[in-house]
Design an enzyme around this catalytic site. Structure first.
Site, mmCIF file in Angstrom:
data_model
loop_
_atom_site.group_PDB
_atom_site.id
_atom_site.type_symbol
_atom_site.label_atom_id
_atom_site.label_comp_id
_atom_site.label_asym_id
_atom_site.label_seq_id
_atom_site.Cartn_x
_atom_site.Cartn_y
_atom_site.Cartn_z
ATOM 1 N N HIS A 175 0.825 -1.221 0.000
ATOM 2 C CA HIS A 175 0.000 0.000 0.000
ATOM 3 C C HIS A 175 0.857 1.269 0.000
ATOM 4 O O HIS A 175 2.047 1.225 0.334
ATOM 5 C CB HIS A 175 -0.925 0.034 1.224
ATOM 6 C CG HIS A 175 -2.136 -0.838 1.071
ATOM 7 N ND1 HIS A 175 -2.111 -2.185 1.346
ATOM 8 C CD2 HIS A 175 -3.396 -0.559 0.651
ATOM 9 C CE1 HIS A 175 -3.303 -2.698 1.105
ATOM 10 N NE2 HIS A 175 -4.101 -1.741 0.684
ATOM 11 N N LYS A 234 -1.044 5.015 4.541
ATOM 12 C CA LYS A 234 -2.016 4.116 5.165
ATOM 13 C C LYS A 234 -1.717 3.971 6.656
ATOM 14 O O LYS A 234 -0.559 3.754 7.040
ATOM 15 C CB LYS A 234 -1.982 2.752 4.472
ATOM 16 C CG LYS A 234 -3.001 1.776 5.021
ATOM 17 C CD LYS A 234 -3.206 0.601 4.079
ATOM 18 C CE LYS A 234 -4.207 -0.406 4.633
ATOM 19 N NZ LYS A 234 -5.514 0.189 4.931
HETATM 20 N N1 LIG Z 1 -13.035 -0.847 1.647
HETATM 21 C C1 LIG Z 1 -12.321 -0.315 0.653
HETATM 22 O O1 LIG Z 1 -12.498 -0.672 -0.535
HETATM 23 C C2 LIG Z 1 -11.301 0.716 0.949
HETATM 24 C C3 LIG Z 1 -11.078 1.066 2.256
HETATM 25 N N2 LIG Z 1 -10.203 2.049 2.566
HETATM 26 C C4 LIG Z 1 -10.142 2.425 3.962
HETATM 27 O O2 LIG Z 1 -10.895 3.627 4.111
HETATM 28 C C5 LIG Z 1 -10.342 4.414 5.177
HETATM 29 C C6 LIG Z 1 -10.022 5.802 4.645
HETATM 30 O O3 LIG Z 1 -8.987 5.713 3.702
HETATM 31 P P1 LIG Z 1 -8.418 7.042 3.004
HETATM 32 O O4 LIG Z 1 -9.506 7.767 2.307
HETATM 33 O O5 LIG Z 1 -7.228 6.610 2.236
HETATM 34 O O6 LIG Z 1 -7.951 7.888 4.277
HETATM 35 P P2 LIG Z 1 -7.798 9.464 4.434
HETATM 36 O O7 LIG Z 1 -6.934 9.684 5.631
HETATM 37 O O8 LIG Z 1 -7.393 10.064 3.141
HETATM 38 O O9 LIG Z 1 -9.292 9.962 4.755
HETATM 39 C C7 LIG Z 1 -9.935 9.842 5.981
HETATM 40 C C8 LIG Z 1 -10.771 11.090 6.163
HETATM 41 O O10 LIG Z 1 -11.623 10.926 7.281
HETATM 42 C C9 LIG Z 1 -11.676 12.160 7.956
HETATM 43 N N3 LIG Z 1 -12.180 11.966 9.307
HETATM 44 C C10 LIG Z 1 -11.486 11.638 10.440
HETATM 45 N N4 LIG Z 1 -12.320 11.584 11.490
HETATM 46 C C11 LIG Z 1 -13.558 11.891 11.017
HETATM 47 C C12 LIG Z 1 -14.837 11.990 11.629
HETATM 48 N N5 LIG Z 1 -15.009 11.760 12.949
HETATM 49 N N6 LIG Z 1 -15.905 12.303 10.860
HETATM 50 C C13 LIG Z 1 -15.761 12.531 9.539
HETATM 51 N N7 LIG Z 1 -14.562 12.457 8.895
HETATM 52 C C14 LIG Z 1 -13.483 12.129 9.643
HETATM 53 C C15 LIG Z 1 -10.249 12.690 7.867
HETATM 54 O O11 LIG Z 1 -10.172 14.073 8.153
HETATM 55 C C16 LIG Z 1 -9.919 12.357 6.428
HETATM 56 O O12 LIG Z 1 -10.319 13.392 5.555
HETATM 57 C C17 LIG Z 1 -9.135 3.626 5.692
HETATM 58 O O13 LIG Z 1 -9.530 2.836 6.786
HETATM 59 C C18 LIG Z 1 -8.781 2.733 4.491
HETATM 60 O O14 LIG Z 1 -8.082 1.584 4.856
HETATM 61 C C19 LIG Z 1 -9.491 2.710 1.604
HETATM 62 C C20 LIG Z 1 -9.638 2.376 0.296
HETATM 63 C C21 LIG Z 1 -10.570 1.349 -0.147
HETATM 64 O O1 LIG Z 2 -6.024 2.229 2.913
HETATM 65 C C1 LIG Z 2 -6.179 1.875 1.726
HETATM 66 O O2 LIG Z 2 -5.728 2.501 0.760
HETATM 67 C C2 LIG Z 2 -6.962 0.650 1.466
HETATM 68 N N1 LIG Z 2 -7.560 0.081 2.477
HETATM 69 C C3 LIG Z 2 -8.336 -1.101 2.416
HETATM 70 C C4 LIG Z 2 -7.666 -2.199 3.197
HETATM 71 O O3 LIG Z 2 -7.063 -1.928 4.252
HETATM 72 O O4 LIG Z 2 -7.755 -3.360 2.782
HETATM 73 C C5 LIG Z 2 -8.713 -1.488 1.009
HETATM 74 C C6 LIG Z 2 -7.636 -1.253 0.006
HETATM 75 O O5 LIG Z 2 -6.633 -2.185 0.226
HETATM 76 C C7 LIG Z 2 -7.103 0.162 0.085
#
Ligand SMILES: NC(=O)C1=CN([C@@H]2O[C@H](COP(=O)(O)OP(=O)(O)OC[C@H]3O[C@@H](n4cnc5c(N)ncnc54)[C@H](O)[C@@H]3O)[C@@H](O)[C@H]2O)C=CC1
Ligand SMILES: O=C(O)C1=N[C@H](C(=O)O)C[C@H](O)C1
Length: 257
Positions: free
Chosen positions: A144, A148
């Site tokens: 990643h 992350k």
């Molecule tokens: N299930 C999936 O397909 C995927 C899951 N993820 C997961 O999604 C999550 C976010 O990933 P990213 O967007 O890369 O992180 P990021 O750090 O870019 O975004 C997180 C956002 O949440 C905000 N935030 C924090 N506390 C908050 C609250 N109480 N209320 C509202 N907003 C709040 C932050 O200010 C930030 O803008 C991670 O856990 C990641 O692993 C990421 C990509 C794909």
């Molecule tokens: O943080 C990310 O970027 C992602 N988070 C998810 C995970 O922890 O599996 C999904 C994807 O891998 C991207």
């Protein structure tokens, strides 16, 4: 007819996004905005008040925040009777049990929690689960971007659990491994008996390899997300489905079938 009138005429699903300024949240806002059957009514980040999301009439909330706040957000959604689609990581079995408990008190509310919304990643997990029973060895390498927060990834953790369950069902014992002398961490994390290795490097987005081994052969199943738009078809699929799926849906598999 303007796009807004078109959305109104077809009774668009009213969507709120939490984590709206983040890497995923930004993409989700764009994808919802571009979908003719969805209306982005609220986009909130950490300094915003959740009450604004319900006041805007959100029927479905999409959460891409952080593992330390997602449970509070989700509890609030269920409490308000708002359906939720959750991509944020950090869901242990204990957390899932708590969510099931909240939903038991709100029988009409649906929650979809998916460790990975990439359709290719869902298939990668399905293929790996199918292969698991045929190979005595298996290891997972997830890769990643370096911003992350968590390791191993939610996807790798989920894949390891699926593989461990398939191995147990097939009666396989522990993977062969004579290593007894290691620098701490060299063999990765142990999730249900499956070793998981986490790589963080600039230039990566989200990637995973599942390496299987048997006598004289290996099988590698690999998935790569090069761009966060790859997660959007899965997110929109869940947004469209969640209102008709009361209770907890874990993973996208049931929605694809
Ligand atoms: N299930 C999936 O397909 C995927 C899951 N993820 C997961 O999604 C999550 C976010 O990933 P990213 O967007 O890369 O992180 P990021 O750090 O870019 O975004 C997180 C956002 O949440 C905000 N935030 C924090 N506390 C908050 C609250 N109480 N209320 C509202 N907003 C709040 C932050 O200010 C930030 O803008 C991670 O856990 C990641 O692993 C990421 C990509 C794909
Ligand atoms: O943080 C990310 O970027 C992602 N988070 C998810 C995970 O922890 O599996 C999904 C994807 O891998 C991207």
């Amino acid at each position: 007819m303007t796009e807004q009138q078109e959305k109104g005429a077809t009774e668009a699903i009213r969507v709120g996004v939490l984590g709206a300024h983040g890497r995923m949240g930004t993409e989700v806002c764009k994808a919802v905005d571009a979908a003719p059957d969805l209306e982005l009514v609220a986009s909130a980040d950490q300094s915003d008040w959740l009450g604004d999301v319900s006041a805007a009439g959100a029927e479905v909330v999409v959460d891409f925040t952080t593992p330390d706040v997602v449970m509070d957000n989700l509890h609030w959604c269920v409490d308000q009777g708002i359906h939720a689609v959750v991509g944020t990581t950090g869901f242990t079995e204990q957390r899932l049990e708590r969510v099931r408990g909240w939903l038991a008190d709100k029988p009409g509310v649906g929650v979809v929690i998916a460790p990975n919304f990439g359709l290719g990643a869902v298939l990668m997990m399905q293929f790996a689960t199918r292969a698991a029973r045929y190979f005595e060895s298996v290891e997972i390498v997830e890769q990643h971007h370096p911003r992350k927060l968590d390791a191993p990834s939610g996807t790798a953790t989920h894949t390891a659990r699926l593989i461990a369950a398939a191995r147990a069902e097939a009666g396989l014992g522990p993977v062969p491994d004579a290593t007894s002398d290691e620098v701490a961490g060299a063999r990765g994390a142990d999730i249900g008996g499956v070793r998981v290795h986490a790589v963080r490097a600039t230039g990566l987005v989200a990637h995973q390899e599942v390496l299987f081994g048997a006598t004289g052969e290996t099988l590698t199943i690999r998935h790569d997300s090069y761009d966060r738009v790859s997660f959007m078809p899965g997110v929109l699929l869940a947004v469209r489905a969640v209102r008709a799926r009361p209770g907890l849906t874990l993973g996208l598999d049931a929605l694809l079938d």
